[in-house]
Design an enzyme around this catalytic site. Structure first.
Site, PDB file in Angstrom:
ATOM      1  N   ASP A  37     -17.217 -33.586 -16.068  1.00 51.40           N
ATOM      2  CA  ASP A  37     -16.458 -34.576 -15.343  1.00 51.40           C
ATOM      3  C   ASP A  37     -15.477 -35.482 -16.095  1.00 51.40           C
ATOM      4  OD1 ASP A  37     -18.346 -33.374 -13.348  1.00 51.40           O
ATOM      5  OD2 ASP A  37     -19.571 -35.588 -13.184  1.00 51.40           O
ATOM      6  N   LYS A  59     -18.497 -29.667  -8.064  1.00 54.15           N
ATOM      7  CA  LYS A  59     -19.871 -29.740  -7.726  1.00 54.15           C
ATOM      8  C   LYS A  59     -19.996 -31.157  -6.529  1.00 54.15           C
ATOM      9  CE  LYS A  59     -20.998 -32.351 -11.739  1.00 54.15           C
ATOM     10  NZ  LYS A  59     -21.121 -33.731 -11.283  1.00 54.15           N
ATOM     11  N   CYS A  87     -24.403 -37.479 -15.005  1.00 56.08           N
ATOM     12  CA  CYS A  87     -24.055 -36.326 -14.883  1.00 56.08           C
ATOM     13  C   CYS A  87     -24.396 -35.478 -16.211  1.00 56.08           C
ATOM     14  CB  CYS A  87     -22.680 -36.108 -14.331  1.00 56.08           C
ATOM     15  SG  CYS A  87     -22.441 -36.459 -12.672  1.00 56.08           S
TER      16      CYS A  87
END
Ligand SMILES: [Zn+2]
Length: 201
Positions: free
Chosen positions: A5, A103, A148
């Protein structure tokens, strides 16, 4: 190497900026050159995603809410599919990345982890992809350490991979002690920690 990310919304000026998030970019670029197989992830939500405080009238960002799959931190709206905020950081330079995994696309379930959505049963398919390439050992970096990155590393272990977090190529949100809690869980799960210097970057 999994690069989690590294997106505009998690960097300075973004909707959910992680302190110093953009600082990881040059280091991640250097590290990536040391790895033959690199997978990037992208948080990628519909505009009315369940993890957004704006989807719950009367609720504020960073409150916790009990959802059918468990407690959920409510976030400012971020990484909305197709927006500039959801784009990878423009200085991320990993042309040999093998795959970009998106995701968090299920409106009703969040997905911090690159392997399993927050209902803990819906798979992203990443475990099968990595296994089919014969990969056994994962090095993980990116944003944010305590969400994450941590969830991805813990799930990597649960799926039978070795997992090591490249600590100085991550930055944390650290919400109400979440960073210390994450490191404790990661240690218990057998996730390693390393610095980028030890990897030649
Ligand atoms: Zn998200």
């Amino acid at each position: 190497m999994l690069v989690i990310d590294v997106q505009n919304d998690f960097c300075a000026g973004g909707a959910l900026a992680v302190p110093e998030g953009e600082a990881v970019v040059p280091r991640v670029n250097r590290l990536a050159k040391q790895f033959e197989t690199v997978v990037l992830t992208q948080d990628w939500h519909p505009a009315d995603h369940i993890s957004f405080a704006a989807s719950h009238p009367g609720r504020q960002p960073f409150e916790s809410l009990d959802l059918p799959y468990g407690p959920q931190v409510l976030w400012p709206s971020h990484c909305v599919q197709g927006t500039q905020g959801a784009a990878l950081h423009p200085e991320l330079d990993i042309p040999h990345a093998r795959m970009i995994l998106r995701k968090g696309g299920n409106r009703l379930v969040d997905s911090y982890s690159a392997f399993l959505e927050a209902d803990r049963t819906s798979r992203t398919g990443l475990d099968g992809y990595l296994r089919s390439l014969g990969i056994t050992d994962l090095y993980i970096c990116g944003l944010a350490t305590d969400f994450c990155v941590a969830w991805s590393a813990e799930d990597a272990r649960a799926f039978g991979f070795s997992a090591t977090i490249i600590e100085d190529a991550c930055r944390a949100i650290d919400l109400n002690g979440s960073l210390a809690a994450a490191w404790a869980k990661l240690a218990a799960a057998g996730v390693g920690r390393i610095g980028s210097a030890a990897l030649g970057a």
